[in-house]
Scaffold this active site. Structure first.
Site, PDB file in Angstrom:
ATOM      1  N   CYS A  55     -11.040 -12.799 -46.877  1.00 12.08           N
ATOM      2  CA  CYS A  55      -9.945 -12.010 -46.296  1.00 12.08           C
ATOM      3  C   CYS A  55     -10.467 -11.079 -45.209  1.00 12.08           C
ATOM      4  CB  CYS A  55      -9.262 -11.190 -47.375  1.00 12.08           C
ATOM      5  SG  CYS A  55     -10.380  -9.969 -48.061  1.00 12.08           S
ATOM      6  N   ASP A  75     -35.622 -31.401   7.448  1.00 10.11           N
ATOM      7  CA  ASP A  75     -36.649 -30.406   7.721  1.00 10.11           C
ATOM      8  C   ASP A  75     -37.997 -31.092   7.551  1.00 10.11           C
ATOM      9  OD1 ASP A  75     -37.807 -27.859   8.107  1.00 10.11           O
ATOM     10  OD2 ASP A  75     -38.157 -27.762   5.953  1.00 10.11           O
ATOM     11  N   ASP A 101     -34.353 -23.038   3.891  1.00  7.57           N
ATOM     12  CA  ASP A 101     -33.322 -23.794   4.588  1.00  7.57           C
ATOM     13  C   ASP A 101     -31.927 -23.496   4.059  1.00  7.57           C
ATOM     14  OD1 ASP A 101     -35.252 -25.103   6.085  1.00  7.57           O
ATOM     15  OD2 ASP A 101     -35.552 -26.602   4.522  1.00  7.57           O
TER      16      ASP A 101
END
Ligand SMILES: [Cu+2]
Lengths: 122, 750
Positions: free
Chosen positions: B19, B434, B635
């Site tokens: 409960c 790159d 980058d």
């Protein structure tokens, strides 16, 4: 006589469909449930319950989904605008972490969009 | 011992909780435990979740002191997945049972109808016989198809309509009409006294069967995540107090020392303390050759230790490991949407009510203007239209393909961030690359040093100078000096001159190192060195001018060796129709030399970091769809600007979070793999969407009876049911074909 009854029934069916599925929901929406700690979203029988959930803006929130539908429809819940998704385990509570979001309404749904709900960020 | 990292919450299963009073007691008991930030009891599933750094034992003790029982639950992704698997299996069997029972009634009835043709109700005996069949069918509808009806009702109450709605309406209409025929045959014209019980039972059976097959096929779509989950061992060997003990992986803490023996998997992310070994990282990076690991090297959870024994310190555990992040990311991407699905999304959101309206309109048309028997035709058309339409096929068309495609990518070391990135990667026409780290090895080496005097003395001065610089080329010079065992001097007044070079005082002399612009700026005439520098640049090396006390001292050249597989990868990308442009901060001559060797036609050299983004933007202005491949950190702006940013570089954590596509392997082959994969996935999505659209756009009119003038027959609702059941199975199966995708040429064989 018979033909009148059938035609009227058919037209009534069309009108009722349009009204119930498309027009009515906009007018008489149930109030959205706020996220309380105890709030669980029940995933069962094609609907999220509750299906409108209110959360605070700018704050990360956790939603608890309880999936009781084993059918594959219910397997995932997606928040496409937030780029969040979660696989729901059957008969278990799955916690879905939502990032802080701007105010607005964000729909969420299952993979096939049979289950649908709205996240209200305010 | 059972302490868990303070980051992740601990879960306990509670005993004796009944409960709200119990909840209070337990929560306040835990509130007194030090290190507990938050404790929450869930009465529903009787669990306790504790946040904070408290040990599990302390938490359990607190619960016990409050008079209840608790045990720690390891909510481990693998266990969860296994549970789910079981649920799936159980659901599958249940669907098969339902299907079997429904078909067990439907098939004999259908055969009876076909053989004897007696499905009419014209006398009391037939009323009784068909009445009992009707009750049997009702039982089938309730036991095998009850979930359609409850689902439809619930959805209806929420003003929404789903596949369940269609199935419930279709089978319900057929059954109700048939029952009407049985109970009150006289109210209907002679020709319409026909029962359709077999249709109801068959449709329920077929749709259950279809769902069963779908559940099974779906299980296979998540195979990729399963494979990733299996990379993790459930146990780890931790060294504590000089003793080696096996503990569950969830209990490993940051800072623990762990041992991995040959042939074992690395359990968590960490750094080697002791030992040397080859580690096979292919499962995560696709890199075919094992990597040598020694003190200080990073280890990644899920990779395989080949031949030596290693001791390492755990740096990241649980959900923080790279493997866990990858799994999370794959899962997220798998369920994201692709832009191409937008139309299908819109359609499926209004689909079911539309079908219901179409069905009623078609039925009325047949009733008012159709040939006799009108009522029978009306009913067949109504049922067939409702049944044949399946929102599932349409809804599944894209997510299933994305799910398999993204998973397949992960298996090949290509991590796609979401469906949008996957779609955009298909129509790239330009790839900007790159140079450093992608085309050439990341770490450049000193190749030449030329001067009039003592080369080692100059190297010593330059290395001392560069030891203060953070430029990547600096490291090449410093490590060259270190190799020659030159000891570095103290440096005063170090100054980095942006885009020019560096300057400092070394042993009382002013040393300058940089490009020609630097010498011009300082008013130093490079003289004969210009020629030499140009010659070196021709060979793809980066030459730098060195000056000491205002006079030219010599030049040194640094070069990043071209990556072994770069040439093959470039050729492969060109074959995929991509125009490749190289970006580099190096000077033009150097850059062009590298480009020549690789077969790249477009070179942008002498770039400042911010230029890269501008070049991408310029290309986009000319309506190019630009992909950008780079190593993810410097980058970042260009990667973000590009239509698709490919972060190359063994998937640093930052890159995983921000790039559109992360390549786990530092090779351009990954970009080619990604493009091929995305094209294959998009093709698959288009097939699925086309299939689903065709299925519904043809299926609904056929069910509505447009073929009647030609065939003289209406589509049987049973056929409609079969078509519906298998439409979604077709979509899922077609998506599963993607699992056999293989990149055209795996760079791994090199
Ligand atoms: Cu569905």
């Amino acid at each position: 006589m018979e033909s009148v009854v059938i035609n009227v029934l058919g037209l009534a069916a069309i009108v009722l469909t349009v009204w119930w599925f498309w027009l009515a929901p906009k007018g008489s929406r149930q109030p959205a449930a706020g996220v309380a700690e105890a709030l669980q979203i029940l995933v069962k029988d094609g609907v999220y319950e509750p299906d409108r959930i209110r959360i605070a803006a700018g704050k990360a929130t956790v939603l608890k989904f309880r999936r009781e539908d084993a059918s594959p429809c219910a397997e995932w819940v997606l928040f496409p605008d937030l780029e969040i998704s979660a696989q729901l385990a059957v008969d278990q509570v799955t916690e879905v972490q939502l990032p802080a979001a701007d105010a607005g309404e964000y729909p969420f749904h299952c993979q096939m969009q049979m289950y649908r709900g709205t996240l209200i960020v305010e | 011992m059972t302490e868990t990292s303070s980051m992740s919450p601990q879960t306990f299963r509670l005993q004796g909780v009944s409960c709200a009073g119990c909840v209070k007691k337990i929560e306040s008991a835990l509130g007194r435990v030090s290190g507990v930030e938050d404790a929450r009891v869930n009465l529903g599933d009787k669990t306790l979740v504790v946040q904070g750094s408290a040990t599990a034992q302390a938490c359990i003790a607190a619960v016990e002191s409050a008079g209840y029982g608790a045990e720690a639950v390891q909510v481990n992704a693998r266990v969860l997945r296994a549970q789910q698997r079981e649920e799936e299996q159980a659901h599958y069997r249940q669907l098969l049972w339902r299907s079997g029972i429904a078909l067990g009634l439907g098939v004999p009835l259908m055969i009876w109808g076909l053989v004897t043709g007696e499905m009419g109700v014209h006398n009391t005996a037939q009323q009784i016989a068909w009445g009992s069949v009707g009750l049997l069918t009702l039982a089938v509808l309730v036991f095998c198809g009850g979930h359609f009806f409850t689902g439809a009702w619930r959805a209806f109450r929420h003003h929404s309509a789903t596949m369940d709605t269609l199935v419930a309406l279709g089978t319900g209409t057929a059954w109700l009409f048939s029952m009407l025929v049985v109970l009150l045959p006289h109210v209907l014209p002679e020709s319409a006294r026909h029962v359709y019980f077999e249709a109801s039972a068959m449709i329920i059976g077929l749709i259950n069967l279809g769902q069963a097959l779908e559940v099974r096929a779906r299980g296979r779509t998540s195979a990729a995540v399963e494979k990733l989950l299996q990379l993790q061992d459930p146990n780890a060997r931790v060294i504590r107090d000089g003793e080696e003990i096996d503990i569950p992986i969830d209990q490993v803490m940051v800072g623990d020392k762990l041992r991995v023996r040959p042939g074992e998997k690395i359990p968590v992310d960490g750094r080697v303390i002791e030992g040397e070994s080859l580690v096979d990282e292919a499962m995560l990076t696709g890199e075919p050759l094992p990597v040598k690991k020694a003190g200080g090297d990073a280890l990644t959870a899920g990779t395989l230790n080949k031949n030596g024994s290693l001791v390492f310190a755990a740096e990241k555990v649980g959900a923080d490991t790279r493997l866990a992040q990858i799994i999370q990311m794959v899962k997220n991407a798998q369920s994201s949407r692709v832009p191409i699905a937008r139309l299908a999304d819109t359609i499926s959101s209004i689909f079911v009510p539309s079908v219901m309206i179409i069905a009623v309109v078609a039925a009325l048309v047949w009733y008012n203007w159709g040939p006799d028997p009108k009522i029978a035709h009306m009913l067949v058309v109504l049922t067939s239209v409702l049944i044949i339409a399946c929102p599932c096929a349409l809804g599944l068309a894209t997510p299933m393909s994305v799910m398999v495609g993204v998973g397949k990518g992960a298996e090949n070391g290509v991590l796609v961030r979401n469906g949008k990135a996957l779609q955009q990667a298909t129509d790239l026409d330009t790839l900007v690359v790159d140079k450093t780290g992608t085309l050439t090895e990341g770490a450049p080496k000193l190749t030449d040093i030329e001067c009039d005097g003592d080369a080692d003395a100059l190297l010593q001065q330059l290395a001392s100078l560069e030891s203060r610089s953070e430029h990547p080329l600096a490291e090449a010079i410093v490590s060259a000096a270190r190799e020659k065992q030159l000891s570095l001097s103290d440096v005063q007044g170090f100054e980095a001159i942006t885009a020019h070079g560096v300057r400092a005082e070394v042993d009382g002399k002013t040393v300058l190192l940089g490009n020609r612009k630097l010498m011009q700026r300082e008013g130093i005439d490079p003289g004969k060195w210009t020629e030499k520098a140009e010659a070196l640049a021709e060979q793809g090396r980066t030459a730098m001018y060195a000056a000491v006390d205002g006079a030219m001292a010599g030049i040194i050249a640094v070069a990043g060796p071209i990556r072994e597989d770069a040439q093959a990868a470039v050729a492969r990308l060109k074959k995929l129709g991509l125009r490749i442009e190289m970006l580099t901060g190096d000077n033009r001559a150097t850059a062009e030399a590298v480009a020549r060797q690789l077969g790249i036609d477009h070179v942008h050299a002498d770039l400042l970091p911010e230029d890269k983004e501008k070049i991408v933007a310029d290309l986009q202005k000319n309506h190019a769809k630009v992909g950008m491949a780079g190593d993810g950190i410097n980058d970042a702006p260009a990667l973000a600007r590009a239509d698709v940013g490919f972060a190359i570089g063994a998937g640093t954590d930052v890159a995983i979070e921000s790039a559109d596509v992360t390549l786990m392997r530092s090779s351009l082959h990954g970009v080619a793999d990604a493009v091929e994969l995305s094209r294959a996935t998009l093709r698959n999505i288009k097939q699925n969407l086309f299939g689903a659209f065709i299925y519904n756009t043809l299926g609904i009119p056929i069910a509505a009876g447009v073929l009647y003038p030609i065939t003289g027959m209406l589509l049987s609702p049973v056929i409609a049911g079969a078509a519906m059941a298998f439409s979604s199975v077709t979509v899922v199966s077609n998506a599963n074909r993607l699992r056999f995708f293989k990149p055209s040429q795996n760079g791994g064989t090199a």
